[in-house]
Design a protein around this motif. Sequence first.
Motif, PDB file in Angstrom:
ATOM      1  N   ILE A 109       0.846  -1.192   0.000  1.00 61.23           N
ATOM      2  CA  ILE A 109       0.000   0.000   0.000  1.00 61.23           C
ATOM      3  C   ILE A 109       0.884   1.245   0.000  1.00 61.23           C
ATOM      4  O   ILE A 109       1.821   1.349   0.780  1.00 61.23           O
ATOM      5  N   THR A 110       0.555   2.197  -0.866  1.00 64.76           N
ATOM      6  CA  THR A 110       1.263   3.470  -0.939  1.00 64.76           C
ATOM      7  C   THR A 110       0.440   4.525  -0.222  1.00 64.76           C
ATOM      8  O   THR A 110      -0.778   4.566  -0.367  1.00 64.76           O
ATOM      9  N   VAL A 111       1.106   5.375   0.529  1.00 67.25           N
ATOM     10  CA  VAL A 111       0.440   6.500   1.194  1.00 67.25           C
ATOM     11  C   VAL A 111       0.983   7.778   0.573  1.00 67.25           C
ATOM     12  O   VAL A 111       2.196   7.982   0.509  1.00 67.25           O
ATOM     13  N   GLN A 112       0.071   8.627   0.103  1.00 69.61           N
ATOM     14  CA  GLN A 112       0.433   9.890  -0.532  1.00 69.61           C
ATOM     15  C   GLN A 112      -0.193  11.045   0.244  1.00 69.61           C
ATOM     16  O   GLN A 112      -1.396  11.270   0.146  1.00 69.61           O
ATOM     17  N   PRO A 113       0.602  11.759   1.044  1.00 65.41           N
ATOM     18  CA  PRO A 113       0.067  12.951   1.697  1.00 65.41           C
ATOM     19  C   PRO A 113      -0.224  14.022   0.645  1.00 65.41           C
ATOM     20  O   PRO A 113       0.504  14.128  -0.346  1.00 65.41           O
ATOM     21  N   LEU A 114      -1.277  14.787   0.838  1.00 68.62           N
ATOM     22  CA  LEU A 114      -1.575  15.891  -0.065  1.00 68.62           C
ATOM     23  C   LEU A 114      -2.312  16.977   0.675  1.00 68.62           C
ATOM     24  O   LEU A 114      -2.845  16.766   1.752  1.00 68.62           O
TER      25      LEU A 114
END
Length: 142
Positions: free
Chosen positions: A55-60
């Motif tokens: 799983i990839t986590v992308q803060p935005l």
Amino acid sequence: MADNSNNADIEARNGATAIIYVCTTCRQPDDPDDAPRPGAALAAATARAAENTDITVQPLRCLANCKRGCSAVMRRTDASAPAWTYVFGHLDPAADAQALVQGAQLLAQSADGLMPWRDRPDALKRGLIARVPPFDFQEPSE
């Protein structure tokens, strides 16, 4: 005789991964502007929970779900296995990071592109804001 025509398709979906977008600017209306943002804390906790997973986590910045923050969105990344996108709110930065990762894993492994309701962590049941159909989705006619 069992129909095995979809076995390759199902196997491809089982190898699918997912991405979680976490809003880093989420905060309560009465939080001071210079205070640490709960959304940033949720993003960091989710990234830690996703370590050693697919799983990839992308803060935005800003998911525009401010009245329901903390917020996150998840979708499957395998374009060959279309899936719904999920929007969540009212997430607790101290408690819901692992729930987001578990939900993303459920979505990544889903054969039909839907996150199974029954298996979802409670935070994702009560925090569901919307689910968005895959691009080019067609409702089956009855």
